[in-house]
Enzyme design. Structure first.
Site, mmCIF file in Angstrom:
data_model
loop_
_atom_site.group_PDB
_atom_site.id
_atom_site.type_symbol
_atom_site.label_atom_id
_atom_site.label_comp_id
_atom_site.label_asym_id
_atom_site.label_seq_id
_atom_site.Cartn_x
_atom_site.Cartn_y
_atom_site.Cartn_z
ATOM 1 N N ASP A 8 0.863 -1.180 0.000
ATOM 2 C CA ASP A 8 0.000 0.000 0.000
ATOM 3 C C ASP A 8 0.907 1.241 0.000
ATOM 4 O OD1 ASP A 8 -1.612 2.148 0.694
ATOM 5 O OD2 ASP A 8 -2.692 1.062 2.258
ATOM 6 N N ILE A 9 0.769 2.062 -0.986
ATOM 7 C CA ILE A 9 1.679 3.208 -1.126
ATOM 8 C C ILE A 9 1.523 4.199 0.031
ATOM 9 C CG2 ILE A 9 0.252 4.765 -2.555
ATOM 10 C CD1 ILE A 9 2.847 5.068 -4.325
ATOM 11 N N GLY B 191 -9.374 4.854 -5.980
ATOM 12 C CA GLY B 191 -8.079 4.179 -6.087
ATOM 13 C C GLY B 191 -7.019 4.781 -5.184
ATOM 14 N N VAL B 192 -5.794 4.919 -5.706
ATOM 15 C CA VAL B 192 -4.680 5.454 -4.921
ATOM 16 C C VAL B 192 -4.998 6.861 -4.427
ATOM 17 C CG1 VAL B 192 -2.192 5.908 -4.895
ATOM 18 C CG2 VAL B 192 -3.114 4.441 -6.630
ATOM 19 N N ASP B 193 -5.603 7.650 -5.295
ATOM 20 C CA ASP B 193 -5.923 9.042 -4.975
ATOM 21 C C ASP B 193 -6.788 9.112 -3.707
ATOM 22 O OD1 ASP B 193 -5.978 11.757 -5.446
ATOM 23 O OD2 ASP B 193 -7.441 11.663 -7.065
ATOM 24 N N SER C 269 -2.358 4.852 -14.066
ATOM 25 C CA SER C 269 -3.311 4.595 -15.174
ATOM 26 C C SER C 269 -3.840 3.164 -15.274
ATOM 27 C CB SER C 269 -2.738 4.980 -16.555
ATOM 28 O OG SER C 269 -2.830 6.366 -16.769
HETATM 29 P P1 ADP Z 1 -5.687 5.405 -12.364
HETATM 30 O O1 ADP Z 1 -6.951 6.219 -12.238
HETATM 31 O O2 ADP Z 1 -4.488 6.216 -12.772
HETATM 32 O O3 ADP Z 1 -5.904 4.167 -13.183
HETATM 33 P P2 ADP Z 1 -5.975 3.961 -9.820
HETATM 34 O O4 ADP Z 1 -5.732 4.535 -8.474
HETATM 35 O O5 ADP Z 1 -7.366 3.598 -10.172
HETATM 36 O O6 ADP Z 1 -5.324 4.989 -10.852
HETATM 37 O O7 ADP Z 1 -5.095 2.652 -9.998
HETATM 38 C C1 ADP Z 1 -3.716 2.637 -10.244
HETATM 39 C C2 ADP Z 1 -3.112 1.411 -9.577
HETATM 40 O O8 ADP Z 1 -2.977 1.675 -8.177
HETATM 41 C C3 ADP Z 1 -3.928 0.123 -9.681
HETATM 42 O O9 ADP Z 1 -3.022 -0.951 -9.893
HETATM 43 C C4 ADP Z 1 -4.579 0.022 -8.297
HETATM 44 O O10 ADP Z 1 -4.831 -1.329 -7.938
HETATM 45 C C5 ADP Z 1 -3.458 0.561 -7.442
HETATM 46 N N1 ADP Z 1 -3.800 1.016 -6.068
HETATM 47 C C6 ADP Z 1 -5.001 1.300 -5.524
HETATM 48 N N2 ADP Z 1 -4.861 1.666 -4.232
HETATM 49 C C7 ADP Z 1 -3.524 1.618 -3.957
HETATM 50 C C8 ADP Z 1 -2.723 1.852 -2.797
HETATM 51 N N3 ADP Z 1 -3.260 2.232 -1.641
HETATM 52 N N4 ADP Z 1 -1.368 1.672 -2.901
HETATM 53 C C9 ADP Z 1 -0.801 1.299 -4.076
HETATM 54 N N5 ADP Z 1 -1.502 1.067 -5.193
HETATM 55 C C10 ADP Z 1 -2.840 1.207 -5.137
#
Ligand code: ADP
Length: 191
Positions: free
Chosen positions: A24-25, A46-48, A135
């Site tokens: 988890d980032i 997602g990550v955001d 992405s």
């Molecule tokens: P985008 O809109 O750019 O596609 P996302 O956040 O939907 O971005 O997804 C990008 C990647 O990050 C995906 O592989 C997703 O599974 C992953 N992801 C989601 N949450 C986390 C997190 N907490 N830490 C790391 N990676 C994550």
């Protein structure tokens, strides 16, 4: 005959180390955490979503100030804010391309995300940076080609003066991790 592939989880490039971890980032202790943001900079899924939830309201407040100063963030660009309560000094927000078949400059725009994020990291003097797989979630970029673009761009940038010593990809699920490990194996064996 099937192509022989070996996976790699780290590569030394000059005085930098490019490494892959699964996790988890938002739990990383690094100078800068890269966020897969959207152009509005107002948060998302997602990550955001995870970064804003864990980092607290200071990040959104700083994003609002960026919006007021320079408007929406273009696809392929990057901008830094505070990391709020995350264990980092900065969040570097970048906007990946929405995947639309692959002929709409997606590879170029995705490469630009990593290039611009690292330019911003060098300007800040960050010595360690964590990247998500930009992405490949909601934006739908297939992970195998995205991994090749991400890793080759970061490797190319790693030789530049002032490059962070630690360049870490934090991959959330096993499939994404495996795709990056295979892409890094190809990059490593290509020399
Ligand atoms: P985008 O809109 O750019 O596609 P996302 O956040 O939907 O971005 O997804 C990008 C990647 O990050 C995906 O592989 C997703 O599974 C992953 N992801 C989601 N949450 C986390 C997190 N907490 N830490 C790391 N990676 C994550």
């Amino acid at each position: 005959m099937a192509e022989a592939t070996s996976t790699l989880d780290a590569l030394e490039i000059g005085s930098s180390r490019l490494e892959l971890v699964r996790g988890d980032i938002t739990a990383q202790s690094v100078d800068a955490i890269v966020n897969a943001a959207n152009s509005s900079l107002m948060g998302g899924g997602g990550v955001d979503g995870a970064i804003h939830r864990k980092g607290g309201p200071a990040i959104l407040e700083a994003c609002r100030a960026v919006r007021a100063r320079q408007g929406r963030l273009a696809t392929g660009d990057a901008v830094a804010t505070t990391a709020g309560e995350l264990d980092a000094r900065w969040v570097i927000h970048t906007v990946g391309p929405v995947y639309n078949g692959g002929d709409a400059r997606e590879p170029e725009l995705l490469a630009s995300c990593y290039r611009r994020s690292l330019e911003v990291a060098r300007e800040l003097g960050a010595t360690s940076v964590a990247f998500p797989s930009v992405s490949t979630g909601i934006y739908g970029y297939p992970v195998e080609p995205a991994a090749a673009v991400a890793l080759s761009t970061v490797r190319e940038q790693a030789v530049l003066e002032g490059s962070p010593a630690l360049l870490r990809f934090v991959l959330f699920d096993q499939h994404t991790y495996d795709a990056y490990a295979a892409a890094l194996g190809r990059l490593g064996s290509a020399g």
